[in-house]
Design a protein around this motif. Structure first.
Motif, PDB file in Angstrom:
ATOM      1  N   UNK A 103      75.686 118.202 -71.370  1.00  0.00           N
ATOM      2  CA  UNK A 103      75.319 117.642 -70.065  1.00  0.00           C
ATOM      3  C   UNK A 103      76.157 118.268 -68.955  1.00  0.00           C
ATOM      4  N   UNK A 104      75.640 118.170 -67.751  1.00  0.00           N
ATOM      5  CA  UNK A 104      76.357 118.719 -66.596  1.00  0.00           C
ATOM      6  C   UNK A 104      77.676 117.980 -66.391  1.00  0.00           C
ATOM      7  N   UNK A 105      77.635 116.654 -66.618  1.00  0.00           N
ATOM      8  CA  UNK A 105      78.865 115.845 -66.478  1.00  0.00           C
ATOM      9  C   UNK A 105      79.970 116.371 -67.378  1.00  0.00           C
ATOM     10  N   UNK A 106      79.564 116.674 -68.603  1.00  0.00           N
ATOM     11  CA  UNK A 106      80.538 117.148 -69.588  1.00  0.00           C
ATOM     12  C   UNK A 106      81.156 118.479 -69.126  1.00  0.00           C
ATOM     13  N   UNK A 107      80.306 119.374 -68.620  1.00  0.00           N
ATOM     14  CA  UNK A 107      80.799 120.686 -68.190  1.00  0.00           C
ATOM     15  C   UNK A 107      81.711 120.551 -66.969  1.00  0.00           C
ATOM     16  N   UNK A 135      71.581 123.730 -65.396  1.00  0.00           N
ATOM     17  CA  UNK A 135      70.337 123.323 -66.058  1.00  0.00           C
ATOM     18  C   UNK A 135      70.111 124.155 -67.317  1.00  0.00           C
ATOM     19  N   UNK A 136      70.389 125.465 -67.220  1.00  0.00           N
ATOM     20  CA  UNK A 136      70.227 126.328 -68.409  1.00  0.00           C
ATOM     21  C   UNK A 136      71.170 125.865 -69.520  1.00  0.00           C
ATOM     22  N   UNK A 137      72.390 125.485 -69.142  1.00  0.00           N
ATOM     23  CA  UNK A 137      73.355 125.019 -70.151  1.00  0.00           C
ATOM     24  C   UNK A 137      72.888 123.701 -70.762  1.00  0.00           C
ATOM     25  N   UNK A 138      72.225 122.860 -69.945  1.00  0.00           N
ATOM     26  CA  UNK A 138      71.745 121.567 -70.464  1.00  0.00           C
ATOM     27  C   UNK A 138      70.697 121.751 -71.560  1.00  0.00           C
ATOM     28  N   UNK A 139      69.944 122.854 -71.492  1.00  0.00           N
ATOM     29  CA  UNK A 139      68.933 123.079 -72.543  1.00  0.00           C
ATOM     30  C   UNK A 139      69.593 123.353 -73.895  1.00  0.00           C
ATOM     31  N   UNK A 140      70.897 123.582 -73.886  1.00  0.00           N
ATOM     32  CA  UNK A 140      71.609 123.823 -75.150  1.00  0.00           C
ATOM     33  C   UNK A 140      72.271 122.550 -75.667  1.00  0.00           C
TER      34      UNK A 140
END
Ligand SMILES: [Fe+2]
Ligand SMILES: [Fe+2]
Length: 365
Positions: free
Chosen positions: A113-117, A105-110
């Motif tokens: 998307x989670x899918x991409x990661x 979720x923290x990475x999504x704020x940047x």
């Protein structure tokens, strides 16, 4: 907040500037001042592209480590020696899944998307901590992981609670509280074994022998070989160097090993009066780089299980998306007003809201 206000002012001033370079310089000055003043950078604030990509890389690697890290210990849930131990281990492994969620979720704020990661993880384009490529051979390994691996994680992560990026820092506060429980359960488990029968004591010692050196590697390569350290410290993403944190961890572990009645497997380990720290033997960095390259004992197995779990969980994601779609068309906002979950689930924000809030990467005013 001071940062937000400063950013607003700078944006207003910069927006009035036609010159692209001057605009970027104005944004950059506010960013630098906020970092220098120990203020938090928030998702809507302007940030240099390299700061954003460094954070995405680090947070993603951290998130991947949390979920891959569930595997070695989950291996022992069905074989835990008592109901109490099983309940503790299940709670711990579930915590790690939760840590993964906070961090994705923290990475999504940047703006990723989670899918991409997850896709990058599954295709080997992003890494997770190499420590999880070692096998858990006995029950004592669960104790050694809690004491040493979670212990090393805490030493690394406590300073991240003051990281300059707000969402990451706040996720770390909660994670560190839970990691501290993990460390204690590992210590308590090892203590019980160490004080048990000679065979149990030997099992605990053997686990410590195998996990000690990989735990020291968790702090990353020595400072002079660490590619990202200096810049991350300048941006206050990182607060201490790899070697500094490694030394801190060794100093913490020595007295704890004594209380456990266990030996740390390093003949060169001794107190250095002059330095006020323990000296310790050389780390086998060849092993570290080999495991990192994918040649550790369990790399293939961990990735295969992760991909399989992702494929087998596809129906859950589909069902959740179908349910969310149904809610969005059927409830037309009434549910949200009454406090029920919003269209995309528990966070109450629809996917469209989230996308609208994403910074575009450059100076989003
Ligand atoms: Fe964790
Ligand atoms: Fe943990």
């Amino acid at each position: 907040m001071a940062t937000a206000a400063a950013h607003q002012t700078a944006r207003a001033e910069a927006d009035g500037t036609a010159d692209e370079a001057a605009r970027t310089a104005a944004y950059e000055a506010v960013f630098d001042a906020a970092v220098a003043a120990d203020e938090r950078i928030e998702p809507r604030d302007w940030m240099p592209d390299a700061y954003r990509s460094t954070l995405v890389r680090q947070i993603a690697q951290h998130a991947h480590s949390e979920i891959i890290g569930m595997q070695p210990e989950a291996n022992w849930i069905t074989r835990a020696p008592s109901l109490r131990r099983k309940a503790i281990l299940m709670a711990k492994v579930q915590d790690e899944a939760g840590h993964g969620l906070y961090l994705y979720s923290a990475a999504e704020t940047l703006g990723t998307s989670r899918d991409e990661l997850l896709d990058k993880l599954h295709h080997g384009r992003q890494k997770y901590s190499s420590i999880f490529n070692y096998p858990t051979l006995t029950w004592a390994d669960v104790g050694a992981i809690g004491w040493l691996v979670d212990g090393a994680a805490i030493t690394n992560q406590v300073p991240l609670c003051r990281c300059s990026y707000g969402p990451y820092a706040r996720a770390m506060v909660r994670i560190c509280k839970e990691e501290s429980f993990h460390q204690r359960q590992g210590y308590e488990l090892l203590l019980a074994l160490s004080r048990g029968t000679p065979e149990q004591h030997e099992m605990a010692q053997d686990a410590v022998n195998r996990w000690w050196w990989p735990s020291l590697m968790m702090f990353g390569p020595p400072d002079d070989e660490s590619a990202h350290s200096a810049q991350s410290m300048a941006w206050k993403i990182k607060r201490h160097s790899n070697d500094e944190l490694r030394q801190r961890f060794v100093d913490i572990c020595v007295p704890q090993a004594e209380s456990l009645g266990l030996r740390l497997p390093d003949p060169e380990l001794r107190w250095n009066e002059e330095r006020g720290h323990h000296d310790f033997g050389a780390i086998d960095w060849t092993e570290f780089w080999e495991v990192l390259k994918g040649n550790g004992p369990c790399n293939e197995q961990r990735m295969a299980q992760r991909r399989q779990a992702h494929e087998e969980g596809a129906w859950v994601r589909e069902a959740a998306a179908a349910y969310a779609g149904k809610q969005a068309t059927g409830a037309s906002g009434a549910g949200r007003a009454s406090g029920a979950y919003g269209a995309s689930g528990a966070d109450g924000a629809s996917e469209t809201d989230e996308q609208a809030d994403q910074p575009t990467g450059k100076a989003r005013a």
